[in-house]
Design a protein around this motif. Structure first.
Motif, PDB file in Angstrom:
ATOM      1  N   TYR A 106       0.940  -1.120  -0.052  1.00 41.13           N
ATOM      2  CA  TYR A 106      -0.109  -0.078   0.086  1.00 41.13           C
ATOM      3  C   TYR A 106       0.954   1.373  -0.182  1.00 41.13           C
ATOM      4  O   TYR A 106       0.240   2.521   0.364  1.00 41.13           O
ATOM      5  N   GLY A 107       2.099   1.313  -0.267  1.00 42.74           N
ATOM      6  CA  GLY A 107       3.003   2.364  -0.314  1.00 42.74           C
ATOM      7  C   GLY A 107       3.906   2.585   0.584  1.00 42.74           C
ATOM      8  O   GLY A 107       4.784   3.297   0.498  1.00 42.74           O
ATOM      9  N   GLY A 108       3.529   2.046   1.890  1.00 43.70           N
ATOM     10  CA  GLY A 108       4.396   2.058   3.064  1.00 43.70           C
ATOM     11  C   GLY A 108       4.469   3.725   3.569  1.00 43.70           C
ATOM     12  O   GLY A 108       3.355   4.369   3.118  1.00 43.70           O
ATOM     13  N   GLY A 109       5.284   4.135   4.367  1.00 42.32           N
ATOM     14  CA  GLY A 109       5.289   5.414   4.923  1.00 42.32           C
ATOM     15  C   GLY A 109       4.467   5.759   6.335  1.00 42.32           C
ATOM     16  O   GLY A 109       3.475   4.942   6.590  1.00 42.32           O
ATOM     17  N   LYS A 113      -2.751   5.162   7.069  1.00 41.32           N
ATOM     18  CA  LYS A 113      -3.612   4.961   8.319  1.00 41.32           C
ATOM     19  C   LYS A 113      -3.939   3.434   8.592  1.00 41.32           C
ATOM     20  O   LYS A 113      -4.794   2.900   8.184  1.00 41.32           O
ATOM     21  N   ILE A 114      -2.589   2.555   8.512  1.00 40.88           N
ATOM     22  CA  ILE A 114      -2.900   1.160   8.368  1.00 40.88           C
ATOM     23  C   ILE A 114      -2.061   0.672   9.382  1.00 40.88           C
ATOM     24  O   ILE A 114      -0.739   0.628   9.805  1.00 40.88           O
ATOM     25  N   THR A 133      -6.644   2.700   3.008  1.00 39.54           N
ATOM     26  CA  THR A 133      -5.563   3.001   2.074  1.00 39.54           C
ATOM     27  C   THR A 133      -5.814   4.508   1.631  1.00 39.54           C
ATOM     28  O   THR A 133      -6.818   5.140   1.562  1.00 39.54           O
ATOM     29  N   GLU A 134      -4.714   4.827   0.955  1.00 36.29           N
ATOM     30  CA  GLU A 134      -4.755   6.316   0.044  1.00 36.29           C
ATOM     31  C   GLU A 134      -5.820   6.239  -0.935  1.00 36.29           C
ATOM     32  O   GLU A 134      -6.687   7.286  -1.173  1.00 36.29           O
ATOM     33  N   ASP A 135      -6.369   5.002  -1.396  1.00 34.90           N
ATOM     34  CA  ASP A 135      -7.207   5.039  -2.330  1.00 34.90           C
ATOM     35  C   ASP A 135      -8.781   4.752  -1.786  1.00 34.90           C
ATOM     36  O   ASP A 135      -9.869   4.693  -2.220  1.00 34.90           O
ATOM     37  N   GLY A 136      -8.916   4.853  -0.450  1.00 35.22           N
ATOM     38  CA  GLY A 136      -9.990   4.626   0.279  1.00 35.22           C
ATOM     39  C   GLY A 136     -10.656   3.252   0.407  1.00 35.22           C
ATOM     40  O   GLY A 136     -11.726   3.110   0.923  1.00 35.22           O
ATOM     41  N   GLU A 137      -9.752   2.254   0.345  1.00 34.62           N
ATOM     42  CA  GLU A 137     -10.017   0.800   0.482  1.00 34.62           C
ATOM     43  C   GLU A 137      -9.898   0.691   1.993  1.00 34.62           C
ATOM     44  O   GLU A 137      -8.956   0.837   2.588  1.00 34.62           O
TER      45      GLU A 137
END
Length: 350
Positions: A106-109, A113-114, A133-137
């Motif tokens: 999911y990109g890390g960082g 919010k994970i 996720t950043e895509d709203g999943e």
């Protein structure tokens, strides 16, 4: 913003109604303070003055690698690499690597919010993921990574109709007679009260403010809250031994277990609040192929009445019931632990 002490001081000054901090940080600071005989600190003051709870990993997994200490060395320093390998905790290392691998999808960082937590219990890897996720999943998963059921040559999948209990009417094989121990409970001070089932609160006991209330699982937590109790944490359906994982907040306190009366229950740290009576089993009970047990007591009663079931497949939760039944049936017979009754139901074939 700020370190733990700074954030707690801001909270105590009324800048927020609540605060969430890493339990690993709280544990390490409390451990340091205890070893250095520090009697008062912002953390201790905050814990004494506020309502607190340890959030369960099943619903609130930590950030990947939270609490793990990493050592970075130059890749050409073979002497230091060998030294680090000698002190490396391999299982923790692998779990952290897997947590970070999941996050990398999911990109890390740090802004993600994970939460991802992976740990081991009863030879099973458990994984908890929760977040956005950043895509709203929406991510929400609490399961086992590896299961003995999926291993070649292990258990076969059981058809639902050949398992017990699957119908709602089959879950309660006993009638209950409740015992009033409210006076005894009210005298308990400065202890951990371990609430094993919602039924132990039938008579609405009152607990001293100095007591810490811990439930055996999330369902019991929710039912306890409905009755008006503030719950400080849960062993997340992993068994009473997981109380040690609650850290320094609960360390060195006596544990008083609220449970039901068993024939062998003569422990001074258990208060029996109901009896299980008049067991009733379905007519085809002995013909079922697999059984999920809510307690080792229920298993013992069934085994005495139907000795042949010891050769069948058995299942239970991850805690004391699993450990006790495993001893009772021996190595030649089979019992598989699951995260919950619902988790077991999903393993059955329709």
């Amino acid at each position: 913003r700020g370190n733990i002490d700074t954030r707690l001081k801001k909270f105590m000054a009324g800048e927020a109604h609540g605060i969430v901090v890493a339990k690993a940080a709280i544990d390490r600071i409390l451990e340091y303070e205890k070893s250095n005989n520090i009697s008062t600190s912002p953390i201790q003051t905050c814990l004494e003055a506020s309502q607190w709870m340890v959030l369960p990993l099943s619903l609130f997994p930590s950030a990947p690698a939270q609490g793990a200490i990493g050592i970075e060395v130059a890749n050409n320093n073979s002497l230091l690499i060998d030294l680090v390998h000698s002190i490396n905790e391999k299982e923790t290392f692998d779990n952290v690597a897997n947590e970070r691998k999941v996050m990398s999808r999911y990109g890390g960082g740090c802004s993600q919010k994970i939460g991802v937590s992976i740990w081991k219990k009863n030879d099973l890897k458990i994984k908890s993921i929760n977040g956005l996720t950043e895509d709203g999943e929406v991510l929400e998963d609490f399961t086992t990574i590896s299961s003995r059921l999926s291993e070649p040559g292990s258990s076969k999948t059981t058809i639902r109709s050949n398992a017990f209990p699957v119908a709602k009417t089959e879950k309660n094989i006993f009638s209950r007679r409740f015992l009033d121990k409210n006076t005894q409970i009210g005298k308990i001070k400065d202890s951990i009260i371990y609430i094993t089932r919602k039924t132990v609160l039938q008579n609405n006991p009152a607990f001293a403010d100095s007591c810490i209330l811990i439930t055996s699982g999330i369902k019991t937590w929710r039912e306890s809250v409905k009755k008006g109790y503030w719950i400080n944490g849960t062993t997340d359906s992993m068994g009473q031994s997981e109380l040690d994982q609650l850290g320094f907040i609960t360390k060195d306190k006596d544990v008083i277990k609220l449970s039901f009366k068993e024939n062998s229950s003569d422990k001074t740290d258990t208060i029996d609040l109901y009896e299980l009576l008049d067991p009733k089993f379905p007519k085809d009970f002995e013909e079922r192929e697999e059984y999920f047990w809510m307690s080792s007591f229920a298993f013992s009663v069934a085994l005495e009445r139907y000795p042949a079931i010891i050769k069948k497949r058995h299942a239970s939760g991850m805690g004391n019931t699993y450990n006790k039944i495993k001893k009772l049936i021996g190595q030649d017979n089979e019992i598989t632990p699951y995260l919950s009754y619902e988790h077991w139901l999903k393993s059955l074939k329709d």
